[in-house]
Design a protein around this motif. Sequence first.
Motif, PDB file in Angstrom:
ATOM      1  N   TYR A 120       0.953  -1.149  -0.203  1.00 59.20           N
ATOM      2  CA  TYR A 120       0.123  -0.091  -0.005  1.00 59.20           C
ATOM      3  C   TYR A 120       0.686   1.246   0.022  1.00 59.20           C
ATOM      4  CZ  TYR A 120      -3.607   3.069   1.353  1.00 59.20           C
ATOM      5  OH  TYR A 120      -4.756   4.434   1.425  1.00 59.20           O
ATOM      6  N   SER A 164       2.925   5.914  -3.657  1.00 55.49           N
ATOM      7  CA  SER A 164       1.437   6.091  -3.387  1.00 55.49           C
ATOM      8  C   SER A 164       1.014   7.282  -3.113  1.00 55.49           C
ATOM      9  CB  SER A 164       1.360   4.998  -2.084  1.00 55.49           C
ATOM     10  OG  SER A 164       1.764   3.699  -2.430  1.00 55.49           O
ATOM     11  N   ASP A 198      -3.064   2.110 -10.187  1.00 56.56           N
ATOM     12  CA  ASP A 198      -3.808   1.134  -9.461  1.00 56.56           C
ATOM     13  C   ASP A 198      -4.495   2.035  -8.288  1.00 56.56           C
ATOM     14  OD1 ASP A 198      -4.679  -1.523  -8.464  1.00 56.56           O
ATOM     15  OD2 ASP A 198      -3.389  -0.846  -6.584  1.00 56.56           O
ATOM     16  N   ARG A 220      -6.434   2.390  -4.620  1.00 54.81           N
ATOM     17  CA  ARG A 220      -6.538   1.696  -3.573  1.00 54.81           C
ATOM     18  C   ARG A 220      -7.345   2.540  -2.603  1.00 54.81           C
ATOM     19  NH1 ARG A 220      -5.067  -3.919  -3.650  1.00 54.81           N
ATOM     20  NH2 ARG A 220      -4.213  -3.882  -5.572  1.00 54.81           N
ATOM     21  N   ARG A 269      -1.725   3.856  -6.667  1.00 61.33           N
ATOM     22  CA  ARG A 269      -0.237   3.489  -6.667  1.00 61.33           C
ATOM     23  C   ARG A 269       0.219   3.503  -8.075  1.00 61.33           C
ATOM     24  NH1 ARG A 269       0.397  -2.477  -4.613  1.00 61.33           N
ATOM     25  NH2 ARG A 269      -1.146  -2.496  -6.590  1.00 61.33           N
TER      26      ARG A 269
END
Length: 421
Positions: A195, A366, A388, A390, A396
Motif C-alpha cells: 500500500y 503511493s 492502481d 486503492r 499506486r
Amino acid sequence: MKYQNTEAFAKQQDKEDALSHLRNRFHIPKDKNGNEWLYFTGNSLGLQPKSTKEYINQELEDWANLGVEGHFEAKNPWLNYHELLTDKMAKIVGAKPIEVVVMNTLTTNLHLLMVSFYRPTKTKYKIVIESDAFPSDRYAVKSQLKFHGFDDEDGVIEWKPRPGETLLNIEDLESILKFEGDEIALLLIGGVNYYTGQFLDIKKIAEIGHSKNCIVGIDLAHGAGNVQPNLHDSNVDFAAWCTYKYLNAGPGSLGGVFVHEKHAKNKDLPRFAGWWNHNKETRFNMRQPFDVMEGAEGWQLSNPPILSMAAIKASLDVFDEVGMDALREKSEKLTGYFEYLINEIDSDDISIITPKNPKERGCQLSIQVKNADKNLHKKLTQNNIITDWREPDVIRCAPVPMYTSFEDVFRMVTILETLLK
C-alpha cells in the motif's frame, strides 16, 4: 541530480539512459487507435517481454516433436528445468543457489513454509504481521492459527504505524518483541508494503525476531525484482514471492521460495512431501523410502510446469543481462523524478505517503489525494494511463525501470495535474 519540470529535460534523460533500450524489448499496451498506454502498474502485473513467446514456443515445439522424451531430449530438458532458473533468481533476491527454488504460487508457498517453520506451543504461538499487510497474508496466518487450534484473533499481533502516521517504525516492532516476544512464534512481514511502498529493514527485522527465538519470514511479492533484499545476509529464515509483478513472468505465474542455508541440511524439519523433493538420484526408483533433498528444493512437491517456467526464464534472462544494481540505480533516478514532479503540482490536496528516502522504497509511489474517489482513477484511465486505485484515496504508481521512460513520467504527471485542476 537536479531535476527540471520540462518535457525537454525528460527526453534528455531518456537519451542519456543506458537502459533505455530495454523498453523496446517489452510489449507496451495500446488503445484501439494504436496509441501506447502510459503503464504504471508493473506492481500488479509486469509487461510481457517480447522474447516470452519464443521461449514458450520452444517448449511447445519440443512437446509436439518429442512427446514424453522431451523430459530428456528437449533443447531445455524438462526433468530439471527448474534448475535453469535457480542461479538467476538467487542473484535477484541476494541469495545462494541452494537457498532458492521456483515452485507453486505465493500463498501456497507461504503455507508450505509455515508447515515447517510455524511450530507453535501452548505459550509461544502468536504471529506478528503489519497492520496493513496484504489480505492474503492475513488470511494465511489466521488459517494457520485456526489449524493449530488457536484463536485467530488473539493469535495475531499487528505492527501498526503510530497515530497520525502512515509508515511503520522499526522501534515499535522492537517494543512488541520486548513485551510480547515470549508469546510470539513467527514474524511474517511484507518486505515492501503493497500500500505505502515502504521497503522495510529486513535484516533488522530478523535480528529483532531472533532475539526472542522467533522465526522470521518475509513476503517479497512487491520486493522481488524491485529492490535488492539481500536475503542471505539478512539472515531471515524463509521468504516467498510471486513472479508476475516486477519479474514480468505473466499472470498467475509460479512463485519463488527462499530458505536460509542454515536450515539446508536439517532433514528433521517437518514438511509435506512429494516426489519432487525426494532425492533426485533415487526419485525414479519407485520403491525407495522418502529421502528429502537438501536446500530449498526440499520444499518442492511436484514436477515443474514447463510453460510457466519458460515465461519466467525469458524474464530472468533479461534481468541477468542487466543486473539488479543497474536497475536499482535507474529506479532511484526515475522514481526520484516522479516524486519531484508530483511535489511540483500546485495543490494542497495531493501528497506522497511512500518514504522520501530512496533506500526505504522501491519504484512505487503511493499518491494520496484528499477528497478523491475512484472517479480520478477512471479519468486517468480515460487518458490512457494505467494506475492502481486503492481505497479510500490512494493511487499506486510504479515507474518500472525496465520499460518506463522519463518522458512517460512527465506526461503522466502533466495529465494528473490537469485532472486535479
